[in-house]
Design a protein around this motif. Structure first.
Motif, mmCIF file in Angstrom:
data_model
loop_
_atom_site.group_PDB
_atom_site.id
_atom_site.type_symbol
_atom_site.label_atom_id
_atom_site.label_comp_id
_atom_site.label_asym_id
_atom_site.label_seq_id
_atom_site.Cartn_x
_atom_site.Cartn_y
_atom_site.Cartn_z
ATOM 1 N N TYR A 41 -16.124 27.230 -25.173
ATOM 2 C CA TYR A 41 -16.300 27.662 -23.780
ATOM 3 C C TYR A 41 -14.962 28.028 -23.160
ATOM 4 O O TYR A 41 -14.853 28.968 -22.381
ATOM 5 C CB TYR A 41 -17.019 26.572 -22.981
ATOM 6 N N VAL A 42 -13.905 27.276 -23.527
ATOM 7 C CA VAL A 42 -12.567 27.610 -23.037
ATOM 8 C C VAL A 42 -12.160 28.983 -23.560
ATOM 9 O O VAL A 42 -11.666 29.836 -22.807
ATOM 10 C CB VAL A 42 -11.554 26.531 -23.471
ATOM 11 N N SER A 95 -12.549 36.350 -21.171
ATOM 12 C CA SER A 95 -12.893 37.026 -19.929
ATOM 13 C C SER A 95 -11.646 37.283 -19.091
ATOM 14 O O SER A 95 -11.465 38.376 -18.534
ATOM 15 C CB SER A 95 -13.909 36.166 -19.169
ATOM 16 N N ALA A 96 -10.752 36.285 -19.044
ATOM 17 C CA ALA A 96 -9.509 36.455 -18.291
ATOM 18 C C ALA A 96 -8.688 37.606 -18.859
ATOM 19 O O ALA A 96 -8.095 38.394 -18.117
ATOM 20 C CB ALA A 96 -8.698 35.158 -18.315
ATOM 21 N N MET A 97 -8.672 37.714 -20.189
ATOM 22 C CA MET A 97 -7.902 38.773 -20.840
ATOM 23 C C MET A 97 -8.482 40.144 -20.523
ATOM 24 O O MET A 97 -7.752 41.094 -20.286
ATOM 25 C CB MET A 97 -7.897 38.566 -22.357
ATOM 26 N N PHE A 153 -21.561 30.712 -34.716
ATOM 27 C CA PHE A 153 -22.661 29.751 -34.810
ATOM 28 C C PHE A 153 -23.605 30.119 -35.950
ATOM 29 O O PHE A 153 -24.065 29.251 -36.692
ATOM 30 C CB PHE A 153 -23.429 29.669 -33.494
ATOM 31 N N LEU A 168 -17.100 17.490 -30.898
ATOM 32 C CA LEU A 168 -17.157 17.771 -29.467
ATOM 33 C C LEU A 168 -15.985 18.639 -29.035
ATOM 34 O O LEU A 168 -16.155 19.594 -28.275
ATOM 35 C CB LEU A 168 -17.170 16.465 -28.670
ATOM 36 N N VAL A 169 -14.780 18.305 -29.516
ATOM 37 C CA VAL A 169 -13.612 19.066 -29.064
ATOM 38 C C VAL A 169 -13.698 20.514 -29.529
ATOM 39 O O VAL A 169 -13.510 21.441 -28.732
ATOM 40 C CB VAL A 169 -12.307 18.416 -29.565
ATOM 41 N N PHE A 216 -10.126 41.030 -17.965
ATOM 42 C CA PHE A 216 -9.919 41.393 -16.553
ATOM 43 C C PHE A 216 -8.436 41.489 -16.212
ATOM 44 O O PHE A 216 -8.063 42.073 -15.206
ATOM 45 C CB PHE A 216 -10.549 40.350 -15.625
ATOM 46 N N LEU A 245 -16.241 22.218 -30.205
ATOM 47 C CA LEU A 245 -17.282 22.919 -29.475
ATOM 48 C C LEU A 245 -16.913 23.238 -28.038
ATOM 49 O O LEU A 245 -17.133 24.336 -27.534
ATOM 50 C CB LEU A 245 -18.570 22.123 -29.482
ATOM 51 N N LEU A 246 -16.330 22.261 -27.344
ATOM 52 C CA LEU A 246 -15.944 22.497 -25.944
ATOM 53 C C LEU A 246 -14.906 23.619 -25.870
ATOM 54 O O LEU A 246 -14.864 24.387 -24.898
ATOM 55 C CB LEU A 246 -15.392 21.213 -25.325
ATOM 56 N N LEU A 247 -14.085 23.731 -26.916
ATOM 57 C CA LEU A 247 -13.069 24.778 -26.928
ATOM 58 C C LEU A 247 -13.675 26.181 -27.023
ATOM 59 O O LEU A 247 -13.026 27.159 -26.676
ATOM 60 C CB LEU A 247 -12.088 24.553 -28.080
ATOM 61 N N HIS A 260 -13.774 31.810 -21.710
ATOM 62 C CA HIS A 260 -13.150 32.082 -20.415
ATOM 63 C C HIS A 260 -11.809 32.790 -20.580
ATOM 64 O O HIS A 260 -11.459 33.659 -19.777
ATOM 65 C CB HIS A 260 -12.983 30.788 -19.624
ATOM 66 N N ILE A 261 -11.052 32.421 -21.629
ATOM 67 C CA ILE A 261 -9.788 33.110 -21.880
ATOM 68 C C ILE A 261 -10.059 34.587 -22.179
ATOM 69 O O ILE A 261 -9.378 35.475 -21.662
ATOM 70 C CB ILE A 261 -9.032 32.459 -23.062
ATOM 71 N N ILE A 289 -17.326 22.831 -35.572
ATOM 72 C CA ILE A 289 -18.489 23.529 -35.018
ATOM 73 C C ILE A 289 -18.020 24.645 -34.098
ATOM 74 O O ILE A 289 -18.797 25.396 -33.544
ATOM 75 C CB ILE A 289 -19.375 22.533 -34.235
#
Lengths: 361, 310
Positions: free
Chosen positions: A158-159, A165-167, A287, A151-152, A169, A154-156, A162-163, A91
């Motif tokens: 969001y990770v 966004s970090a990249m 999605f 679940l894994v 910035f 999908l949770l990834l 964030h990566i 997913i």
């Protein structure tokens, strides 16, 4: 009383008819939704489904857009369909798409401003590898630790966001961007860019890859032992195990294929239509591709058609936003509805409806 | 970096607030899964609860009505899932996903005119003597009602599942729907009610986010909370009190991560923000790797379609 009776085999006719029925039902329900929002429903449906293709005013702009939007959707959905057929639920294609875009872009930007024919192919490999790597996390955790892959993966997502966004910035920020977040734009770096191949068609390398993926999937599903094993594992896991199918290998394989294709889609998107890594680079293609995969009945040709249709709702949605000031999220709700109706009508494929008068025990 | 700015008492107090939305959604999903249904639409029901609760609270000026509306909205949305999976016998994984995708779109649509508004404040209970106790006072007795309601709900679910006939029937339906059906229990009806209960809880959790925790409406504000709630049910190995533990663990990581950000730790903000998701995955791995335990506790009929042939 109405009673459902399971068909011994899913009905072929209904398998093809349900997506059509679902689209019609979605148009009706969508029309009601638009009417509630105070828009003329008939006009709204016309603007979404007809005008992008046939109106004199917009078609010349929006027709090429059809391929631009459909490319990534088809590419990702083809990958997902392998797993879904086997009952393996990836997913998190959205995350694999993001990571593929980051790794692909990073390799390209590392060469900046060098020129060389080999740069773009390297980026393609990097994008595919990034997507594959990200997909391997849920796959390995599933096979080694029995962790729920839904679940894994999908949770990834969001990770991965964030990566990204970090990249934008940090590491990949454009040094000449006056401190604004976001990488260099690939439009200014020809050798690493993914431009329109034939002017006015919207065809870029990602669309080519999508067509190749459709053919590859078709051959694999119908002619190759792997395709047979995948289908078998989905229909009867027990029979598959007796038939010598290794379920763990299948998980790794299916996640691998969808990771590679999602990563490629991300890489082609960031170097082409999007142009750069930024905080809002991802648009939920990962999605929407889930809907495309189901709407296409997990069949390569079906997915091709479903991808084009879903692309049409995006373009038509943009047009409706412009013309009717229809809010953008309305299209997302519309797409979700499509999946509902499809799942609902699916009952007709697998069951016969019987009228039972008196209960004979 | 100045870690001394982190106040442990405030940390624990805000941990309880951070844990509450997840706890509400997770205890609802636990009941659904105990009945043998896997509803992956928690995220969608939460965000619908978040916007409906927010909208009603703003329109009426009453947070209480907001919470009621959120529960109702979550339950109504879950009925869609119930209809698909229980009546039309659709695949539960795909239907749950559809619910989430639809919920995210619909909530954004409803919420368009509510961005940037402040909701009416929810009063905190201030029990005069108890909340003045040093350390324990602010941690235990200075919260809004919903924090206590969530804990109470855990206790009720635990007691019902463990000691009542209703709980027994619910578990029977989740363990072996054919046997439960043969005994004359209405499997489909019980499951639909369980799904609605789960929807109402998820809706409450969403409203807690938009009315108290954040408090405002932004698109996609649940940011994966629904998925974490699903993970917590696995972590809890389907035991109510462990849901509370899991939610506090997650709340703790979230709050700590915020505090570290505020204290100016030398790690980019994004890497801190992703830590709750990573920890959730890690916990899932640890819980799932001991095969015997998870296999023992997961309801046997979880995710399986029930079709009465006679």
């Amino acid at each position: 009383m109405l009673r459902l009776e399971k068909r011994p085999m899913p009905s072929k006719a209904w398998t093809i008819a349900t997506p059509v029925l679902a689209v019609i039902a979605t148009m009706v329900a969508g029309g009601i939704l638009f009417a509630i929002l105070g828009k003329d429903p008939v006009e709204a449906i016309r603007i979404i489904f007809w005008d992008p293709l046939f109106s004199d005013q917009f078609a010349s702009y929006s027709r090429p857009q059809l391929l631009v939007k459909a490319g990534p959707l088809i590419l990702i959905a083809i990958g997902l369909s392998f797993g879904f057929r086997a009952g393996i639920w990836n997913i998190g294609a959205e995350g694999q798409y993001i990571i593929g875009a980051i790794t692909g872009a990073a390799v390209g930007l590392a060469f900046y401003p060098a020129g060389g024919w080999y740069i773009f192919p390297l980026m393609v490999i990097a994008g595919a590898f990034g997507g594959w790597l990200w997909a391997m996390i849920p796959a390995i955790l599933r096979t080694k630790f029995n962790t729920n892959e839904i679940l894994v993966s999908l949770l990834l997502v969001y990770v991965a966001e964030h990566i990204m966004s970090a990249m934008s910035f940090g590491l990949l920020r454009n040094p000449e961007g006056h401190g604004f977040p976001g990488s260099r734009n690939f439009r200014d770096y020809d050798i690493a860019a993914n431009p329109e191949l034939i002017t006015g068609t919207g065809m870029h390398w990602g669309v080519v890859a999508a067509f190749v993926a459709v053919i590859f999937a078709y051959v694999m599903m119908t002619r190759h032992i792997m395709g047979y094993q995948i289908t078998l594992a989905g229909q009867s896991p027990r029979a598959a195990r007796f038939g010598g199918v290794n379920p763990n290998r299948l998980v790794v394989l299916c996640f691998g294929i969808s990771g590679v294709l999602a990563g490629l889609a991300g890489m082609f998107e960031v170097t082409g239509p999007a142009g750069q890594i930024s905080t809002d680079f991802n648009q939920g293609y990962g999605f929407t591709a889930i809907i495309v995969a189901f709407l296409g009945r997990l069949h390569p040709v079906g997915i091709l058609l479903a991808g084009l249709l879903m692309a049409l709702t995006y373009i038509g949605g943009d047009l409706a936003q412009l013309m009717l000031s229809l809010p953008k999220p309305a299209i997302q709700a519309f797409q979700g509805m499509l999946l509902f109706f499809l799942l609902a009508f699916d009952m007709l494929t697998n069951f016969r409806i019987r009228l039972s008068r008196t209960e004979t025990a | 970096m100045d870690l001394s700015t982190i106040n442990p008492v405030l940390l624990v107090a805000s941990l309880m607030v951070a844990a509450t939305p997840i706890m509400l959604a997770a205890i609802g999903e636990l009941v659904v899964e105990k009945a043998g249904v896997l509803n992956l639409g928690v995220e969608g029901m939460m965000i619908i609860g978040a916007i409906c609760g927010f909208a009603i609270a703003v329109e009426t000026g009453s947070p209480l009505l907001g919470f009621v509306a959120a529960a109702v909205a979550g339950a109504i949305l879950s009925l869609l899932f119930a209809f698909l999976t229980q009546i039309l016998l659709a695949n539960q994984v795909a239907s749950g996903l559809a619910l989430t995708l639809f919920g995210l779109g619909l909530s954004a649509l409803i919420g368009q005119s509510y961005a940037g508004i402040k909701p009416p404040p929810t009063p905190k209970i201030d029990i005069p003597l108890l909340s003045d106790i040093p350390v324990l006072g602010p941690i235990l007795f200075g919260h809004d009602l919903m924090v206590y309601f969530a804990i109470l709900l855990i206790a009720i679910v635990w007691a019902v599942l463990k000691y009542t006939r209703l709980g027994l029937i619910l578990r029977a339906v989740g363990e072996n729907h054919d046997a439960a059906h043969a005994l004359g229990y209405k499997v489909v009806r019980i499951r639909i009610l369980a799904i609605m209960f789960g929807g109402a809880c998820a809706g409450l959790g969403g409203a807690y986010l938009s009315l108290i925790r954040v408090p405002q409406w932004t698109e996609g504000m649940t940011a994966g909370a629904g998925w974490i709630a699903l993970a917590i049910v696995v972590f809890a190995s389907w035991k109510p009190w462990r849901v509370m533990l899991g939610a506090y663990l997650f709340g703790g990581v979230t709050v700590l991560q915020f505090n570290l950000q505020a204290a100016g730790v030398n790690i980019p903000v994004q890497y801190l923000s992703m830590s709750p998701y990573l920890i959730t995955i890690l916990v899932l791995v640890i819980m799932s790797s001991s095969k015997a335990r998870s296999a023992m506790n997961a309801p046997a009929a979880l995710g399986r379609i029930f079709h009465a042939t006679h």
